[in-house]
Design a protein around this motif. Sequence first.
Motif, PDB file in Angstrom:
ATOM      1  N   LEU A 153       0.841  -1.191   0.000  1.00  0.00           N
ATOM      2  CA  LEU A 153       0.000   0.000   0.000  1.00  0.00           C
ATOM      3  C   LEU A 153       0.877   1.242   0.000  1.00  0.00           C
ATOM      4  CD1 LEU A 153      -2.872  -0.749   2.571  1.00  0.00           C
ATOM      5  CD2 LEU A 153      -2.792  -1.230   0.126  1.00  0.00           C
ATOM      6  N   GLY A 154       0.400   2.300  -0.632  1.00  0.00           N
ATOM      7  CA  GLY A 154       1.074   3.581  -0.572  1.00  0.00           C
ATOM      8  C   GLY A 154       0.787   4.266   0.755  1.00  0.00           C
ATOM      9  N   TYR A 155       1.515   5.345   1.030  1.00  0.00           N
ATOM     10  CA  TYR A 155       1.365   6.024   2.306  1.00  0.00           C
ATOM     11  C   TYR A 155      -0.070   6.496   2.531  1.00  0.00           C
ATOM     12  CZ  TYR A 155       6.496   6.230   2.663  1.00  0.00           C
ATOM     13  OH  TYR A 155       7.822   5.913   2.746  1.00  0.00           O
ATOM     14  N   GLN A 156      -0.674   7.105   1.520  1.00  0.00           N
ATOM     15  CA  GLN A 156      -2.039   7.595   1.673  1.00  0.00           C
ATOM     16  C   GLN A 156      -3.014   6.436   1.861  1.00  0.00           C
ATOM     17  OE1 GLN A 156      -3.110  10.957   1.937  1.00  0.00           O
ATOM     18  NE2 GLN A 156      -4.829   9.775   2.743  1.00  0.00           N
ATOM     19  N   GLU A 157      -2.766   5.320   1.175  1.00  0.00           N
ATOM     20  CA  GLU A 157      -3.633   4.155   1.343  1.00  0.00           C
ATOM     21  C   GLU A 157      -3.531   3.610   2.763  1.00  0.00           C
ATOM     22  OE1 GLU A 157      -4.021   1.926  -2.908  1.00  0.00           O
ATOM     23  OE2 GLU A 157      -2.036   1.860  -1.982  1.00  0.00           O
ATOM     24  N   VAL A 158      -2.329   3.602   3.329  1.00  0.00           N
ATOM     25  CA  VAL A 158      -2.174   3.155   4.717  1.00  0.00           C
ATOM     26  C   VAL A 158      -2.914   4.098   5.655  1.00  0.00           C
ATOM     27  CG1 VAL A 158      -0.523   2.768   6.588  1.00  0.00           C
ATOM     28  CG2 VAL A 158       0.026   2.008   4.273  1.00  0.00           C
ATOM     29  N   ALA A 159      -2.802   5.395   5.397  1.00  0.00           N
ATOM     30  CA  ALA A 159      -3.524   6.371   6.215  1.00  0.00           C
ATOM     31  C   ALA A 159      -5.025   6.123   6.151  1.00  0.00           C
ATOM     32  CB  ALA A 159      -3.198   7.789   5.747  1.00  0.00           C
ATOM     33  N   ASP A 160      -5.531   5.848   4.951  1.00  0.00           N
ATOM     34  CA  ASP A 160      -6.958   5.564   4.795  1.00  0.00           C
ATOM     35  C   ASP A 160      -7.336   4.260   5.493  1.00  0.00           C
ATOM     36  OD1 ASP A 160      -7.154   7.849   3.257  1.00  0.00           O
ATOM     37  OD2 ASP A 160      -7.076   6.784   1.338  1.00  0.00           O
ATOM     38  N   ALA A 161      -6.482   3.246   5.356  1.00  0.00           N
ATOM     39  CA  ALA A 161      -6.783   1.938   5.940  1.00  0.00           C
ATOM     40  C   ALA A 161      -6.871   2.009   7.457  1.00  0.00           C
ATOM     41  CB  ALA A 161      -5.721   0.922   5.523  1.00  0.00           C
ATOM     42  N   LEU A 162      -5.924   2.720   8.069  1.00  0.00           N
ATOM     43  CA  LEU A 162      -5.848   2.764   9.529  1.00  0.00           C
ATOM     44  C   LEU A 162      -6.557   3.983  10.121  1.00  0.00           C
ATOM     45  CD1 LEU A 162      -2.127   1.648  10.033  1.00  0.00           C
ATOM     46  CD2 LEU A 162      -4.203   0.241  10.049  1.00  0.00           C
ATOM     47  N   ARG A 163      -7.035   4.848   9.238  1.00  0.00           N
ATOM     48  CA  ARG A 163      -7.750   6.060   9.666  1.00  0.00           C
ATOM     49  C   ARG A 163      -6.882   6.924  10.567  1.00  0.00           C
ATOM     50  NH1 ARG A 163     -13.938   3.799  10.809  1.00  0.00           N
ATOM     51  NH2 ARG A 163     -14.219   2.859   8.739  1.00  0.00           N
ATOM     52  N   PRO A 165      -3.695  10.187  10.317  1.00  0.00           N
ATOM     53  CA  PRO A 165      -3.156  11.211   9.412  1.00  0.00           C
ATOM     54  C   PRO A 165      -1.950  10.696   8.625  1.00  0.00           C
ATOM     55  CG  PRO A 165      -3.532  12.104  11.612  1.00  0.00           C
ATOM     56  CD  PRO A 165      -3.672  10.622  11.726  1.00  0.00           C
ATOM     57  N   LEU A 166      -1.742  11.272   7.460  1.00  0.00           N
ATOM     58  CA  LEU A 166      -0.614  10.892   6.623  1.00  0.00           C
ATOM     59  C   LEU A 166       0.707  11.124   7.349  1.00  0.00           C
ATOM     60  CD1 LEU A 166       0.395   9.926   3.854  1.00  0.00           C
ATOM     61  CD2 LEU A 166       0.266  12.304   3.071  1.00  0.00           C
ATOM     62  N   GLY A 167       0.801  12.211   8.105  1.00  0.00           N
ATOM     63  CA  GLY A 167       2.022  12.480   8.854  1.00  0.00           C
ATOM     64  C   GLY A 167       2.322  11.400   9.876  1.00  0.00           C
ATOM     65  N   THR A 168       1.272  10.831  10.464  1.00  0.00           N
ATOM     66  CA  THR A 168       1.455   9.747  11.429  1.00  0.00           C
ATOM     67  C   THR A 168       1.989   8.504  10.740  1.00  0.00           C
ATOM     68  OG1 THR A 168      -0.342  10.610  12.801  1.00  0.00           O
ATOM     69  CG2 THR A 168       0.302   8.322  13.162  1.00  0.00           C
ATOM     70  N   VAL A 169       1.504   8.239   9.529  1.00  0.00           N
ATOM     71  CA  VAL A 169       2.021   7.108   8.757  1.00  0.00           C
ATOM     72  C   VAL A 169       3.520   7.273   8.535  1.00  0.00           C
ATOM     73  CG1 VAL A 169       1.991   5.953   6.505  1.00  0.00           C
ATOM     74  CG2 VAL A 169      -0.163   6.623   7.604  1.00  0.00           C
ATOM     75  N   ARG A 170       3.924   8.468   8.109  1.00  0.00           N
ATOM     76  CA  ARG A 170       5.336   8.709   7.823  1.00  0.00           C
ATOM     77  C   ARG A 170       6.202   8.556   9.083  1.00  0.00           C
ATOM     78  NH1 ARG A 170       5.944  10.836   2.769  1.00  0.00           N
ATOM     79  NH2 ARG A 170       4.113  11.790   1.795  1.00  0.00           N
ATOM     80  N   SER A 171       5.741   9.105  10.195  1.00  0.00           N
ATOM     81  CA  SER A 171       6.542   9.034  11.416  1.00  0.00           C
ATOM     82  C   SER A 171       6.622   7.595  11.928  1.00  0.00           C
ATOM     83  CB  SER A 171       5.965   9.960  12.487  1.00  0.00           C
ATOM     84  OG  SER A 171       4.652   9.570  12.859  1.00  0.00           O
ATOM     85  N   ARG A 172       5.521   6.862  11.867  1.00  0.00           N
ATOM     86  CA  ARG A 172       5.543   5.472  12.312  1.00  0.00           C
ATOM     87  C   ARG A 172       6.438   4.625  11.420  1.00  0.00           C
ATOM     88  NH1 ARG A 172      -0.724   3.828  13.913  1.00  0.00           N
ATOM     89  NH2 ARG A 172      -0.942   5.275  15.673  1.00  0.00           N
ATOM     90  N   LEU A 173       6.367   4.864  10.114  1.00  0.00           N
ATOM     91  CA  LEU A 173       7.175   4.090   9.188  1.00  0.00           C
ATOM     92  C   LEU A 173       8.656   4.382   9.378  1.00  0.00           C
ATOM     93  CD1 LEU A 173       7.158   2.080   6.854  1.00  0.00           C
ATOM     94  CD2 LEU A 173       6.935   4.020   5.278  1.00  0.00           C
ATOM     95  N   ASN A 174       8.995   5.636   9.555  1.00  0.00           N
ATOM     96  CA  ASN A 174      10.400   5.987   9.786  1.00  0.00           C
ATOM     97  C   ASN A 174      10.925   5.354  11.063  1.00  0.00           C
ATOM     98  OD1 ASN A 174      10.584   7.530   7.466  1.00  0.00           O
ATOM     99  ND2 ASN A 174      10.045   9.437   8.493  1.00  0.00           N
ATOM    100  N   ARG A 175      10.110   5.388  12.118  1.00  0.00           N
ATOM    101  CA  ARG A 175      10.526   4.798  13.389  1.00  0.00           C
ATOM    102  C   ARG A 175      10.683   3.285  13.258  1.00  0.00           C
ATOM    103  NH1 ARG A 175       7.070   7.314  16.453  1.00  0.00           N
ATOM    104  NH2 ARG A 175       5.398   5.797  16.206  1.00  0.00           N
ATOM    105  N   ALA A 176       9.730   2.648  12.582  1.00  0.00           N
ATOM    106  CA  ALA A 176       9.792   1.192  12.423  1.00  0.00           C
ATOM    107  C   ALA A 176      11.001   0.787  11.588  1.00  0.00           C
ATOM    108  CB  ALA A 176       8.504   0.688  11.778  1.00  0.00           C
ATOM    109  N   ARG A 177      11.243   1.507  10.508  1.00  0.00           N
ATOM    110  CA  ARG A 177      12.399   1.200   9.665  1.00  0.00           C
ATOM    111  C   ARG A 177      13.699   1.345  10.440  1.00  0.00           C
ATOM    112  NH1 ARG A 177      10.457   4.391   4.188  1.00  0.00           N
ATOM    113  NH2 ARG A 177       9.763   2.565   3.008  1.00  0.00           N
TER     114      ARG A 177
END
Length: 203
Positions: A153-163, A165-177
């Motif tokens: 899934l793309g970042y926006q799709e993940v944001a939509d899936a988990l409901r 914000p897009l910024g939260t997706v980016r911060s979580r992904l960066n931390r997880a990576r």
Amino acid sequence: MTGPSPAPPTDGADDADVIAQSLDEPELFAGLYDRHAPDIHRYVARRLGEGPADDITAETFLIAFRTRGRYDAARRLARPWLYGIAANLIGKHRRTEVRALKALARTGHDPVAASWSDRADDRIAVQAPLAGALASLSPGDRHVLLLVAWADLGYQEVADALRIPLGTVRSRLNRARRKVREALSTDPAFTSAEQELTPSWTK
């Protein structure tokens, strides 16, 4: 006297159209299942194993069918919606997932591991430290990372899936990576030769 007209085909309709049409003709919802169930099942199996994947996939589409009247027709593709439902159901099995990941990290063997790679035997040395890293992530960070890595899934799709914000997706992904990279680089089982197998989504 002729019988009822056959239901219109859904092959050319996008997901939102299929969902809308299924409100009057419920049998058309099967078209959405045919399109997306294999991918949902594959994703759940990679996280929890084949057994739970059957039940969670079925429940995902049952929930989707029951709630389809509230689907946002502006979202023409239903993949994020379906993965979001599946993620919520996977969350109920969080202890099972973490226990399996820790077992793989500790012993280098777990039944779920075979579904992680087409070359499980070749990659087992990588999987063990990777499993430990995934187990150490918070549920939210793990959902984001694996929706990107395994569901594609793309970042926006993940944001939509988990409901979220897009910024939260980016911060979580960066931390997880970052956590996964650190775990892979410090684990003694992860030798320089094996670094060629580093998952691209940790970079």
